[in-house]
Motif scaffolding. Sequence first.
Motif, PDB file in Angstrom:
ATOM      1  N   GLU A 139       0.845  -1.198   0.000  1.00 46.34           N
ATOM      2  CA  GLU A 139       0.000   0.000   0.000  1.00 46.34           C
ATOM      3  C   GLU A 139       0.884   1.254   0.000  1.00 46.34           C
ATOM      4  OE1 GLU A 139      -2.595   0.317   3.367  1.00 46.34           O
ATOM      5  OE2 GLU A 139      -3.842   1.842   2.395  1.00 46.34           O
ATOM      6  N   GLU A 140       1.922   1.244   0.841  1.00 48.69           N
ATOM      7  CA  GLU A 140       2.835   2.390   0.913  1.00 48.69           C
ATOM      8  C   GLU A 140       3.537   2.585  -0.451  1.00 48.69           C
ATOM      9  OE1 GLU A 140       6.084   1.971   3.655  1.00 48.69           O
ATOM     10  OE2 GLU A 140       6.781   4.016   3.258  1.00 48.69           O
ATOM     11  N   ILE A 199       1.144   4.440  -2.742  1.00 47.12           N
ATOM     12  CA  ILE A 199       0.864   5.839  -2.378  1.00 47.12           C
ATOM     13  C   ILE A 199       2.105   6.711  -2.535  1.00 47.12           C
ATOM     14  CG2 ILE A 199       0.166   7.350  -0.473  1.00 47.12           C
ATOM     15  CD1 ILE A 199      -1.573   4.965   0.527  1.00 47.12           C
ATOM     16  N   LYS A 200       3.263   6.182  -2.126  1.00 44.66           N
ATOM     17  CA  LYS A 200       4.480   7.004  -2.168  1.00 44.66           C
ATOM     18  C   LYS A 200       5.268   6.870  -3.468  1.00 44.66           C
ATOM     19  CE  LYS A 200       5.083   7.440   2.792  1.00 44.66           C
ATOM     20  NZ  LYS A 200       5.879   6.981   3.955  1.00 44.66           N
ATOM     21  N   GLY A 229      -4.111   7.992  -3.864  1.00 42.29           N
ATOM     22  CA  GLY A 229      -4.313   8.232  -2.439  1.00 42.29           C
ATOM     23  C   GLY A 229      -4.671   6.918  -1.774  1.00 42.29           C
ATOM     24  N   GLU A 230      -5.048   6.996  -0.487  1.00 42.59           N
ATOM     25  CA  GLU A 230      -5.315   5.774   0.264  1.00 42.59           C
ATOM     26  C   GLU A 230      -6.475   4.978  -0.328  1.00 42.59           C
ATOM     27  OE1 GLU A 230      -5.749   5.412   4.786  1.00 42.59           O
ATOM     28  OE2 GLU A 230      -4.202   6.964   4.481  1.00 42.59           O
ATOM     29  N   ALA A 264      -5.532   3.376  -3.600  1.00 43.35           N
ATOM     30  CA  ALA A 264      -4.608   2.256  -3.359  1.00 43.35           C
ATOM     31  C   ALA A 264      -5.387   1.015  -2.933  1.00 43.35           C
ATOM     32  CB  ALA A 264      -3.588   2.645  -2.292  1.00 43.35           C
TER      33      ALA A 264
END
Lengths: 530, 530
Positions: free
Chosen positions: B256-257, B260-261, B267-268, B271
């Motif tokens: 997930e990170e 997003i990154k 965004g969350e 994702a």
Amino acid sequence: MSETPVEKYRAISPAEFFYKYREIAGFSNPARAIYQTVRELVENALDATDAHGIMPDIKISIRKVDEIQEFYRITVEDNGIGIPPDVVPDAFGRVLFSSKYVLRQTRGMYGLGVKMAVLYGQMTTGRPVEVITSKPGFKRIYYFKLRIDVNRNEPVIIERGSWRKNREWHGTIVSITIEGDWGRAKPKIKEYLFKTAIVTPYANIVALTPDDEIIYYPRIIDKIPRPPLEVKPHPHGVDLELLKQIISSHNYTSVEELLIKGFQSIGEATAKSILQQAGIDPGKPVSELSDNELLSLVNTLKSMKDIRAPSIKAISPLGSDVIIAGLKRVFQPEFVYAVSRRPQAYQGHPFIVEAGIAYGGKTPMSDDDKPIILRYANKIPLLYDEGSDVTTMVVKEDISWDHYMVSFPAPIAILVHVCSTKIPFKGVGKESIADVPEVRKEIKLVLMDVLRELKKYLSKKAKEEELKKRAEHLAKYIPEVARGLSVIVANGSKDFEVKLVQKLVSIISRRTGIPVPEIQQVLESIRIGA
Amino acid sequence: MSETPVEKYRAISPAEFFYKYREIAGFSNPARAIYQTVRELVENALDATDAHGIMPDIKISIRKVDEIQEFYRITVEDNGIGIPPDVVPDAFGRVLFSSKYVLRQTRGMYGLGVKMAVLYGQMTTGRPVEVITSKPGFKRIYYFKLRIDVNRNEPVIIERGSWRKNREWHGTIVSITIEGDWGRAKPKIKEYLFKTAIVTPYANIVALTPDDEIIYYPRIIDKIPRPPLEVKPHPHGVDLELLKQIISSHNYTSVEELLIKGFQSIGEATAKSILQQAGIDPGKPVSELSDNELLSLVNTLKSMKDIRAPSIKAISPLGSDVIIAGLKRVFQPEFVYAVSRRPQAYQGHPFIVEAGIAYGGKTPMSDDDKPIILRYANKIPLLYDEGSDVTTMVVKEDISWDHYMVSFPAPIAILVHVCSTKIPFKGVGKESIADVPEVRKEIKLVLMDVLRELKKYLSKKAKEEELKKRAEHLAKYIPEVARGLSVIVANGSKDFEVKLVQKLVSIISRRTGIPVPEIQQVLESIRIGA
């Protein structure tokens, strides 16, 4: 608004460069990618066979390998010289590693094609390339499964093995799985195989498509063009960097030895005259040459006038027989002709331009402004960017078609083949040849050569048709004249009339040059018509 | 005849590759080389200034430096952000080392140009490149003289030094000495500077030529386009290889990170929805993702429908003001108009197409089949290969010029600018843009935008001319009618006649919309003519 970017410098590997900018090597989308993959594998297969005197047997298979996704496995098998097992990983897994970086005509040139296909496969399907290969005389067959480490530009071997041969097989089988668009690529791939078959009538080429169609071009001639051989650089193609590379690649003691052994076309006398002109002592050790002396040497070498032209050992033209056989196969033309011109040179590279022409028969009608153009470079067909190719420029700008009794549209196809140790391609995708003055001139001359023959044929044909018309015209009077004379001279004797007809036919034949049977045919048709 | 070649495999460095095949980067002969060198240096100079919010002051000098040989020293100075001294050797001496390998619009793109010029210099003249540079705020100025080791693709520093600044100077000065053909290159270089000045009216550009001619384009506006900023990859542009690169470049804990990154536009919530669709647990450690999961992630990312379009922070259009100022400067047209379209995306790359149009004034007459076309990509003019550029295709195939009241030849110039984090160039020489459907469509739309305005102008102009003709026609009768009425009604009073003329003029003006002074002008001309 005052935010500005930070410059982050970094080096990238050649693999990353060509992965990032894959479109410049022809891998711009799934349709182009499948076409390009087939093409690169087929060209490597042909380079491994005909360039080594082996009659090529090429098998191509394109299979859909996923129910949902458009994943295609492309396999090409050849009966060529194989690849040494210690070389396989680099040959498929290291960008800018190749056997093509020498002065010798090959289809491959940049050492890029197959690696681009491997890269495209791993970025779209994640599947590795698979290679099976054995050289003639080797006792074992070798198997590799590998991918490319893009950051390091290095092969990563996933699996390898080997087994004993039970039969005398040699060659290479390569399988690459990529995301493709078969629907859009299909016509281009078929055109590619069709055009390849034209210039390789000495090859068996068979392809199995995802639609289960079998495309087969069987071998139709047994003559194979002479394989090209590597040559040394020609003095006219030298520059400072190349001179330094030649120097560092061998231990030449004197500068005279450097010239004689490092270059083609330089004997002892020429070497002496070059060094005298450059103001350098022939016995001077190579290591003691100053930068200015190197520069002066380069300038003298580049501009030497009375030096032998570049060796043509390194190039392998098709020859007019191959071109004619190829054109006959596909067009069954009523007229066909081909010419190989004498070698020329540009920037120290030898090149030969050849052309063929097909007229009538099954040759399709051309466009309104030009003939059908079949372009080839080092035996590979060029399918894209016709508009910016030098051959198209010559066809459109340098040839007076009227002069050759040609007006478009017409059932005319021309084939132009340029072969050289270095083709001046406009891009690494190898789709069109740049407008190099020396090459342009030869293309113009070769087209004039074949067009002169076409003109002869067309004017002979026109004359024959004219004669036939005149014969028809004259023949019409024969029966009447014969009957009339027979009545006056021989009381209407049928015998006399028949003899008279024969006599008149032979007189007309003698005076018009039309063969007797043709006139008789006309008479026959009049008799039937009456 | 049985002699066949031996396959000699070897790896070559990127420097050797691009040295061998320099023509694909535009260095095909001494004329192209001098043009290409000027161009690469000028484009680096502009990237070092306007892309960082600095108003560019660019000084170019091209000097012949050898009595006999055609050796030219090309020096370009800018007032940009300079290059850190520890980076200089690689930036000029290592092929495929650059600050341009990021997602941000720059003129440079391949990290090749200046090194190709350095290579060309050392192969033709043997002279090294010289660099003087200092960054804003630095206390010292740094000096380097270096060449490229072609075999190793490494810089070789010949001389280096530094000195204290006595004044606040920052920027870079680069000098490269190459063999050139100024005579043949001159028109292209002048055209290049002319076309560059059109799209950088906010720059001072001055060039000193070997003929001692000074070419000067002074700054004419103070507005500078917003600098582009680096962005992360967009999900629609992802492939397996890129995903692996993103993963290995950071230590993302969960998948997930990573989403997003590692990407823009995620965004969350997005994702979560992506991972659900791909069937992957959001908390799964990145290192535990299987090959199949990676592939499924790529497919989901590529095909996500409801995702924000690629960020336009990374691109920097010229804007209509800059285009209009540029076109006015060179053509002083009677009509000028420009449009910047809204951002679009292809393969995850944002792009904007802009166009300007100039009509009349000093705009030269066009060809018989199309307007004058000024092509730009990321603010650089494209001079070669017009025939195979997508803009030319649109102009010739997609636009009905009749509909816009245009028939050629006409004094019309159109300017088309495509800017993007990745321009789909057809080759590393950056001379033409490929036919990418999304880009082609936008070019068509932007041309329709500016042509609609031209049509309005042309039809207004036609109407005005029509009105003027009608006014002339009507005005002709005024004196006669006025005199006649004056005789009948007022005994031929001159006063009455004058008043009547004024009355009639105002009636005609009211009914036709032609201003009173114009009608009076017509009357005046009749009076003089009579």
